[in-house]
Design a protein around this motif. Structure first.
Motif, PDB file in Angstrom:
ATOM      1  N   PRO A  95     -41.017  14.766   0.448  1.00 42.84           N
ATOM      2  CA  PRO A  95     -41.935  15.705   1.094  1.00 42.84           C
ATOM      3  C   PRO A  95     -41.284  16.913   1.760  1.00 42.84           C
ATOM      4  CG  PRO A  95     -41.606  13.784   2.462  1.00 42.84           C
ATOM      5  CD  PRO A  95     -40.868  13.531   1.190  1.00 42.84           C
ATOM      6  N   PHE A  96     -39.966  16.895   1.923  1.00 40.93           N
ATOM      7  CA  PHE A  96     -39.298  17.990   2.604  1.00 40.93           C
ATOM      8  C   PHE A  96     -37.835  18.046   2.187  1.00 40.93           C
ATOM      9  CE2 PHE A  96     -39.801  14.272   5.348  1.00 40.93           C
ATOM     10  CZ  PHE A  96     -38.489  13.827   5.409  1.00 40.93           C
ATOM     11  N   GLN A  97     -37.244  19.223   2.336  1.00 39.37           N
ATOM     12  CA  GLN A  97     -35.810  19.389   2.076  1.00 39.37           C
ATOM     13  C   GLN A  97     -35.058  18.805   3.271  1.00 39.37           C
ATOM     14  OE1 GLN A  97     -34.163  20.967  -0.645  1.00 39.37           O
ATOM     15  NE2 GLN A  97     -32.346  20.116   0.293  1.00 39.37           N
TER      16      GLN A  97
ATOM     17  N   CYS B 124     -24.016  20.367  -3.459  1.00 39.23           N
ATOM     18  CA  CYS B 124     -24.515  20.672  -2.121  1.00 39.23           C
ATOM     19  C   CYS B 124     -24.063  22.080  -1.740  1.00 39.23           C
ATOM     20  CB  CYS B 124     -23.994  19.656  -1.102  1.00 39.23           C
ATOM     21  SG  CYS B 124     -22.205  19.680  -0.915  1.00 39.23           S
ATOM     22  N   VAL B 125     -24.651  22.590  -0.666  1.00 41.33           N
ATOM     23  CA  VAL B 125     -24.213  23.862  -0.099  1.00 41.33           C
ATOM     24  C   VAL B 125     -23.812  23.626   1.348  1.00 41.33           C
ATOM     25  CG1 VAL B 125     -25.615  25.297  -1.633  1.00 41.33           C
ATOM     26  CG2 VAL B 125     -26.561  24.570   0.571  1.00 41.33           C
ATOM     27  N   LEU B 126     -22.937  24.481   1.823  1.00 40.15           N
ATOM     28  CA  LEU B 126     -22.393  24.390   3.167  1.00 40.15           C
ATOM     29  C   LEU B 126     -22.761  25.668   3.896  1.00 40.15           C
ATOM     30  CD1 LEU B 126     -20.332  22.817   5.021  1.00 40.15           C
ATOM     31  CD2 LEU B 126     -18.554  24.184   3.917  1.00 40.15           C
ATOM     32  N   ALA B 127     -23.278  25.570   5.125  1.00 48.26           N
ATOM     33  CA  ALA B 127     -23.684  26.775   5.851  1.00 48.26           C
ATOM     34  C   ALA B 127     -23.591  26.566   7.356  1.00 48.26           C
ATOM     35  CB  ALA B 127     -25.105  27.160   5.482  1.00 48.26           C
ATOM     36  N   LYS B 128     -23.359  27.668   8.066  1.00 49.54           N
ATOM     37  CA  LYS B 128     -23.301  27.617   9.527  1.00 49.54           C
ATOM     38  C   LYS B 128     -24.684  27.714  10.161  1.00 49.54           C
ATOM     39  CE  LYS B 128     -18.697  29.419  10.341  1.00 49.54           C
ATOM     40  NZ  LYS B 128     -17.901  30.459  10.993  1.00 49.54           N
ATOM     41  N   ARG B 129     -25.611  28.306   9.463  1.00 48.81           N
ATOM     42  CA  ARG B 129     -26.959  28.508  10.003  1.00 48.81           C
ATOM     43  C   ARG B 129     -27.995  27.956   9.035  1.00 48.81           C
ATOM     44  NH1 ARG B 129     -25.042  28.840  14.328  1.00 48.81           N
ATOM     45  NH2 ARG B 129     -24.067  30.678  15.153  1.00 48.81           N
ATOM     46  N   LEU B 130     -29.100  27.503   9.575  1.00 48.64           N
ATOM     47  CA  LEU B 130     -30.166  26.944   8.750  1.00 48.64           C
ATOM     48  C   LEU B 130     -30.721  27.982   7.781  1.00 48.64           C
ATOM     49  CD1 LEU B 130     -31.839  24.454   8.145  1.00 48.64           C
ATOM     50  CD2 LEU B 130     -33.467  25.224   9.862  1.00 48.64           C
TER      51      LEU B 130
ATOM     52  N   LEU C  85     -28.390  20.032  -3.276  1.00 44.61           N
ATOM     53  CA  LEU C  85     -29.153  20.936  -4.139  1.00 44.61           C
ATOM     54  C   LEU C  85     -30.476  20.316  -4.549  1.00 44.61           C
ATOM     55  CD1 LEU C  85     -26.358  22.388  -6.444  1.00 44.61           C
ATOM     56  CD2 LEU C  85     -27.420  23.431  -4.441  1.00 44.61           C
ATOM     57  N   GLN C  86     -30.467  19.029  -4.817  1.00 42.73           N
ATOM     58  CA  GLN C  86     -31.691  18.309  -5.181  1.00 42.73           C
ATOM     59  C   GLN C  86     -32.210  17.583  -3.946  1.00 42.73           C
ATOM     60  OE1 GLN C  86     -33.126  18.471  -8.264  1.00 42.73           O
ATOM     61  NE2 GLN C  86     -31.514  19.953  -8.689  1.00 42.73           N
TER      62      GLN C  86
ATOM     63  N   SER D  36     -29.154  30.309   6.379  1.00 43.34           N
ATOM     64  CA  SER D  36     -28.185  30.404   5.285  1.00 43.34           C
ATOM     65  C   SER D  36     -28.344  29.258   4.300  1.00 43.34           C
ATOM     66  CB  SER D  36     -26.764  30.404   5.842  1.00 43.34           C
ATOM     67  OG  SER D  36     -26.543  31.527   6.649  1.00 43.34           O
ATOM     68  N   VAL D  37     -28.706  28.084   4.796  1.00 41.40           N
ATOM     69  CA  VAL D  37     -28.935  26.934   3.910  1.00 41.40           C
ATOM     70  C   VAL D  37     -30.030  27.286   2.913  1.00 41.40           C
ATOM     71  CG1 VAL D  37     -29.872  24.590   3.790  1.00 41.40           C
ATOM     72  CG2 VAL D  37     -28.173  25.145   5.518  1.00 41.40           C
ATOM     73  N   LYS D  38     -31.141  27.796   3.408  1.00 40.28           N
ATOM     74  CA  LYS D  38     -32.266  28.132   2.534  1.00 40.28           C
ATOM     75  C   LYS D  38     -31.877  29.191   1.504  1.00 40.28           C
ATOM     76  CE  LYS D  38     -35.740  26.971   5.935  1.00 40.28           C
ATOM     77  NZ  LYS D  38     -36.812  27.444   6.787  1.00 40.28           N
ATOM     78  N   TRP D  39     -31.170  30.224   1.952  1.00 38.64           N
ATOM     79  CA  TRP D  39     -30.764  31.297   1.052  1.00 38.64           C
ATOM     80  C   TRP D  39     -29.798  30.772  -0.011  1.00 38.64           C
ATOM     81  CZ3 TRP D  39     -26.030  33.607   0.051  1.00 38.64           C
ATOM     82  CH2 TRP D  39     -26.090  34.772  -0.712  1.00 38.64           C
ATOM     83  N   LYS D  40     -28.804  29.981   0.394  1.00 40.34           N
ATOM     84  CA  LYS D  40     -27.813  29.462  -0.548  1.00 40.34           C
ATOM     85  C   LYS D  40     -28.436  28.487  -1.536  1.00 40.34           C
ATOM     86  CE  LYS D  40     -23.778  30.122   2.354  1.00 40.34           C
ATOM     87  NZ  LYS D  40     -22.588  29.494   2.947  1.00 40.34           N
TER      88      LYS D  40
END
Length: 141
Positions: free
Chosen positions: A65-67, A99-105, A36-37, A107-111
């Protein structure tokens, strides 16, 4: 490759042509775990002289500088879909997590955005509870 691996990379790497070329049609064997951070990275003072240090880098050499996220690659023998669902269910039972868990990138951004907006910690969807209920209904007593 036939070996599993976990890579810490900037989130944008998955959009690059070299990533697609490397993993090709195996992208369904990859899932993402994103904090998350943002992670802070430290620029080595001996490799980057003060005169060349970018303005966004703090006096202590810290920068974000980046996630970043963890790219988890599991080849077919490891049954990545089943592994992902089990991990999601276990996290839902024992969370919340940072943290978040996702199958697609995407989805990572949205979550990440959704979880940050709620001011909470990541919690995998409760879908696994629904799946468990469906399994119980199908199983005769």
């Amino acid at each position: 490759s036939t070996k599993p691996c976990i890579l810490l990379l900037p989130c944008w790497v998955a959009k690059k042509p070299y990533f697609s070329k490397l993993f090709g049609c195996r992208d369904n064997h990859i899932f993402f775990i994103a904090p998350l951070q943002r992670y802070n990275y430290t620029m080595p003072a001996d490799l980057v002289p003060e005169s060349c240090k970018p303005s966004w880098v703090g006096d202590d050499g810290q920068t974000s500088p980046f996630q970043s996220c963890w790219y988890v690659y599991l080849p077919p023998p490891f049954k990545p879909g089943i592994f992902f669902e089990n991990l999601k269910c276990n996290m839902a039972k024992s969370g919340p997590f940072d943290c978040v868990l996702a199958k697609r990138l995407q989805s990572v951004k949205w979550k990440l955005k959704k979880t940050r907006a709620q001011g909470g910690q990541g919690r995998p969807e409760a879908e696994c509870h629904d799946q468990e209920k469906r399994k119980r209904k199908k199983t005769p007593p």
